[in-house]
Design an enzyme around this catalytic site. Structure first.
Site, PDB file in Angstrom:
ATOM      1  N   HIS A   1      -6.679   5.189   1.701  1.00  0.00           N
ATOM      2  CA  HIS A   1      -6.358   4.540   0.430  1.00  0.00           C
ATOM      3  C   HIS A   1      -7.616   4.076  -0.289  1.00  0.00           C
ATOM      4  O   HIS A   1      -8.359   3.238   0.222  1.00  0.00           O
ATOM      5  CB  HIS A   1      -5.425   3.348   0.665  1.00  0.00           C
ATOM      6  CG  HIS A   1      -4.115   3.737   1.250  1.00  0.00           C
ATOM      7  ND1 HIS A   1      -3.800   3.522   2.575  1.00  0.00           N
ATOM      8  CD2 HIS A   1      -3.038   4.348   0.703  1.00  0.00           C
ATOM      9  CE1 HIS A   1      -2.582   3.981   2.814  1.00  0.00           C
ATOM     10  NE2 HIS A   1      -2.102   4.489   1.692  1.00  0.00           N
TER      11      HIS A   1
ATOM     12  N   CYS B   1       8.057   0.358   5.978  1.00  0.00           N
ATOM     13  CA  CYS B   1       7.511   1.639   5.546  1.00  0.00           C
ATOM     14  C   CYS B   1       6.304   1.955   6.414  1.00  0.00           C
ATOM     15  O   CYS B   1       5.807   1.097   7.141  1.00  0.00           O
ATOM     16  CB  CYS B   1       7.159   1.644   4.061  1.00  0.00           C
ATOM     17  SG  CYS B   1       6.188   0.258   3.480  1.00  0.00           S
TER      18      CYS B   1
ATOM     19  N   GLU C   1      -1.916   4.475  -4.286  1.00  0.00           N
ATOM     20  CA  GLU C   1      -0.961   5.016  -3.311  1.00  0.00           C
ATOM     21  C   GLU C   1      -0.504   6.357  -3.866  1.00  0.00           C
ATOM     22  O   GLU C   1      -0.197   6.466  -5.058  1.00  0.00           O
ATOM     23  CB  GLU C   1       0.251   4.093  -3.144  1.00  0.00           C
ATOM     24  CG  GLU C   1       0.036   2.965  -2.170  1.00  0.00           C
ATOM     25  CD  GLU C   1       0.130   3.386  -0.704  1.00  0.00           C
ATOM     26  OE1 GLU C   1       0.026   4.598  -0.408  1.00  0.00           O
ATOM     27  OE2 GLU C   1       0.283   2.499   0.133  1.00  0.00           O
TER      28      GLU C   1
ATOM     29  N   GLU D   1       1.957   9.309  -2.334  1.00  0.00           N
ATOM     30  CA  GLU D   1       2.728   9.698  -1.161  1.00  0.00           C
ATOM     31  C   GLU D   1       3.972  10.526  -1.478  1.00  0.00           C
ATOM     32  O   GLU D   1       4.643  10.284  -2.471  1.00  0.00           O
ATOM     33  CB  GLU D   1       3.195   8.437  -0.411  1.00  0.00           C
ATOM     34  CG  GLU D   1       2.056   7.589   0.112  1.00  0.00           C
ATOM     35  CD  GLU D   1       2.515   6.334   0.811  1.00  0.00           C
ATOM     36  OE1 GLU D   1       1.736   5.810   1.620  1.00  0.00           O
ATOM     37  OE2 GLU D   1       3.645   5.859   0.565  1.00  0.00           O
TER      38      GLU D   1
ATOM     39  N   TRP E   1       6.904   1.220  -5.379  1.00  0.00           N
ATOM     40  CA  TRP E   1       7.702   2.274  -4.744  1.00  0.00           C
ATOM     41  C   TRP E   1       9.131   1.814  -4.518  1.00  0.00           C
ATOM     42  O   TRP E   1      10.062   2.590  -4.683  1.00  0.00           O
ATOM     43  CB  TRP E   1       7.059   2.774  -3.451  1.00  0.00           C
ATOM     44  CG  TRP E   1       6.875   1.745  -2.385  1.00  0.00           C
ATOM     45  CD1 TRP E   1       7.772   1.394  -1.412  1.00  0.00           C
ATOM     46  CD2 TRP E   1       5.723   0.929  -2.172  1.00  0.00           C
ATOM     47  NE1 TRP E   1       7.232   0.411  -0.608  1.00  0.00           N
ATOM     48  CE2 TRP E   1       5.977   0.107  -1.056  1.00  0.00           C
ATOM     49  CE3 TRP E   1       4.490   0.806  -2.819  1.00  0.00           C
ATOM     50  CZ2 TRP E   1       5.050  -0.818  -0.570  1.00  0.00           C
ATOM     51  CZ3 TRP E   1       3.568  -0.101  -2.336  1.00  0.00           C
ATOM     52  CH2 TRP E   1       3.861  -0.903  -1.229  1.00  0.00           C
TER      53      TRP E   1
END
Length: 194
Positions: free
Chosen positions: A31, A73, A120, A122, A167
Site C-alpha cells: 500500500h 477484511c 487501496e 483491490e 469500500w
C-alpha cells in the site's frame, strides 16, 4: 493448507486487470501512492439476533486507521482458498468461528485514495456469515466493535448518516436488503480466487 506468510512476511497476491495472479509481494509494502491491483476479501458477520458486526480499524493501521468498517477484511495468502482465508482472519482478528458463510459479491472491485495519497486497489469478493461466538478482538487489528441491526446499519450508511470506510459504502450500495438470503456463483470470482 497454505500459510499466509513466506519467510515471516505476510504475502498478498498481485492481479492483472482480468483478475489473474501475476505475482506476490509483502503486504507491508503493497500500500502506497501507486498500490498495484491485488486480491482481498470482505465479510459481514451477523449474530443470531440479526445484528451485523461493525468494527473500528486500529488507529496504527497504515490504511484507513480508526475507520469504522465491515466485520472483517483481509488478503488471502498465495494458494490459500478464499473462504479459508475469511475464516482465518475472522478467528485471528475477532476470535470468531464463522458459520453459514456465502459469497454475495464475487466481482466487487474498488480503488480508494486516503488524504495522504495512500491507495487501496483491490479485487475484493464479499462474503456474509453468521456466528454465535462472543467477539474477542485483537487490539493490533480492531480498536472497537458494535453489533447493529442490519437494516439500521445499511440505511445509515447509504443515507450518509454514518461514517464508514469507502469500500464498505460501495459494498452496501451493491448489496440487497438481506444479503444472507442469496449468494452469487463462485464462477464470477476473479480467476486468482477460484
Amino acid at each position: 493448507m497454505t500459510t499466509p506468510t513466506s519467510g515471516g512476511a505476510e504475502q498478498v497476491v498481485l492481479l492483472d486487470e482480468e483478475g489473474h495472479a501475476v505475482g506476490v509481494t509483502d503486504k507491508a509494502t503493497v500500500h502506497h501512492r501507486a498500490t498495484p491491483l491485488h486480491l482481498a476479501f470482505s465479510c459481514y458477520v451477523r449474530d443470531p439476533d440479526g445484528r451485523v458486526l461493525v468494527t473500528r480499524r486500529a488507529t496504527h493501521k497504515p490504511t484507513w486507521p480508526g475507520a469504522w468498517t465491515n466485520s472483517v477484511c483481509g488478503h488471502p495468502a498465495p494458494g490459500e482458498d478464499l473462504a479459508d482465508a475469511v475464516r482465518r482472519r475472522a478467528a485471528q482478528e475477532l476470535g470468531l468461528r464463522l458459520e453459514a458463510m456465502s459469497l454475495v459479491l464475487p466481482a466487487f472491485r474498488y480503488r480508494a485514495v486516503m488524504a495522504d495519497g495512500t491507495v487501496e486497489n483491490e479485487m475484493c469478493p464479499v462474503f456474509v456469515a453468521t456466528t454465535a461466538d462472543a467477539v474477542r478482538p485483537d487490539p493490533d487489528e480492531v480498536d472497537d466493535f458494535a453489533w447493529v441491526p442490519w437494516p439500521e446499519f445499511r440505511t445509515s450508511v447509504l443515507s450518509g448518516g454514518r461514517e464508514i470506510s469507502p469500500w464498505c459504502r460501495e459494498q452496501l450500495q451493491a448489496m440487497g436488503a438481506d444479503p444472507w438470503e442469496a449468494g452469487d456463483p463462485v464462477g464470477l470470482l476473479p480467476p486468482a480466487a477460484r
